[in-house]
Write an enzyme that holds these catalytic residues in place. Structure first.
Site, PDB file in Angstrom:
ATOM      1  CG  ASP A  29      -1.698   1.206   1.445  1.00 12.06           C
ATOM      2  OD1 ASP A  29      -2.231   1.599   0.439  1.00 12.06           O
ATOM      3  OD2 ASP A  29      -1.719   1.877   2.479  1.00 12.06           O
ATOM      4  CE  LYS A  70      -8.333   7.631  -0.318  1.00 11.61           C
ATOM      5  NZ  LYS A  70      -8.277   6.518   0.445  1.00 11.61           N
TER       6      LYS A  70
END
Length: 290
Positions: A29, A70
């Site tokens: 990540d 998001k």
């Protein structure tokens, strides 16, 4: 090679991979794992975006979906009981997809304005990645950020010496975490033999779920993570008892999300890989706590 021979060969290769689980690829990540200690860049941006609409989410509500694409993150926040009730009371109705879009339109510029100030590498990232590459391990990456966001983040990290071999964003595959598609595209692009040779490393529940759904091993990192949610100074200033309690809670949350392993520091990765490569892959059906 006949089709039958090919099937037998593939089955033997799979059995060998399970018995001797050589790690070919580590998929990392970004924020909270390799950059942005504590994953703070998105937090204030989400809170600022929601406050524009008359609602103030808590830090816990803001961090819970961290790691997701998001807009999915915004939907997940609005699906929470408290925020759903507040939205209805404040806005007069249940949230809609238009509301999600409107919040995102406030969130995106707020995040873009602060991203560059949160691109510092976490401790030991460069040294650890160098060691992994010395072992001929490929470095992939997935993220909840868009390409527009990563167009700022990736060059800033590269200027500090960190560039993974592969970067996949949600729009590359049409979906974000916890779906496994970004991992699978990494595997394809890096020509990794199979998911059995992959270790996914991240700092959120969504990272662990992404790895679990992809069929690979997953490891959560404590220091610097969104799961812990502390700055480096805050973490270092805690007394040992309090820090261990916070870390223990984070560990349990990682395991609940499907993690196979939890490590304290990013620099613990090589030792973890040594453990994996000397353990029968079939034993990972039961979570191994490291």
């Amino acid at each position: 090679m006949t089709h039958q021979d090919e099937v037998v060969h593939n089955e033997e290769e799979s059995r060998s991979a399970r018995k001797h689980p050589r790690i070919h690829t580590v998929i990392l990540d970004w924020a909270g794992t390799t950059i942005d200690y504590g994953c703070f860049a998105p937090v204030d941006a989400f809170i600022e975006a929601f406050e524009h609409f008359g609602i103030t989410p808590t830090i816990e509500e803001t961090r819970a979906p961290m790691g997701m694409e998001k807009k999915d993150h915004i939907r997940k926040m609005l699906d929470g009981d408290r925020l759903m009730t507040l939205w209805k009371e404040t806005r007069g109705d249940m949230f809609t997809e238009q509301d999600v879009d409107d919040i995102y339109k406030r969130f995106e510029p707020a995040l873009l304005s602060v991203l560059l100030s949160h691109c510092q590498l976490l401790p030991d990232v460069l040294e650890t990645v160098k060691e992994l590459r010395n072992r001929s391990i490929a470095i992939g990456s997935t993220t909840g950020y868009s390409h527009e966001m990563m167009a700022l983040v990736a060059p800033a990290a590269a200027a500090l010496g960190y560039s993974p071999d592969c970067l996949v964003c949600p729009e590359d595959v049409g979906t974000g975490r916890p779906a496994p598609n970004m991992i699978w595209l990494n595997i394809e692009l890096l020509k990794t033999p199979s998911v059995l040779h992959v270790l996914k490393v991240g700092d959120t529940a969504a990272d662990m779920q992404e790895g679990k759904f992809a069929g690979c091993l997953s490891a959560g990192v404590l220091r610097g993570s969104s799961m812990v949610g502390l700055s480096e100074d805050e973490c270092d200033e805690l007394d040992t008892t309090r820090r261990e309690a916070i870390f223990d809670e984070a560990k349990q949350n990682y395991y609940k999300a499907g993690a196979d392993f939890v490590i304290e520091r990013f620099s613990d990765l090589p030792e973890l890989i040594d453990t994996i490569e000397t353990t029968d892959r079939n034993m990972f059906g039961e979570v191994i706590h490291v």
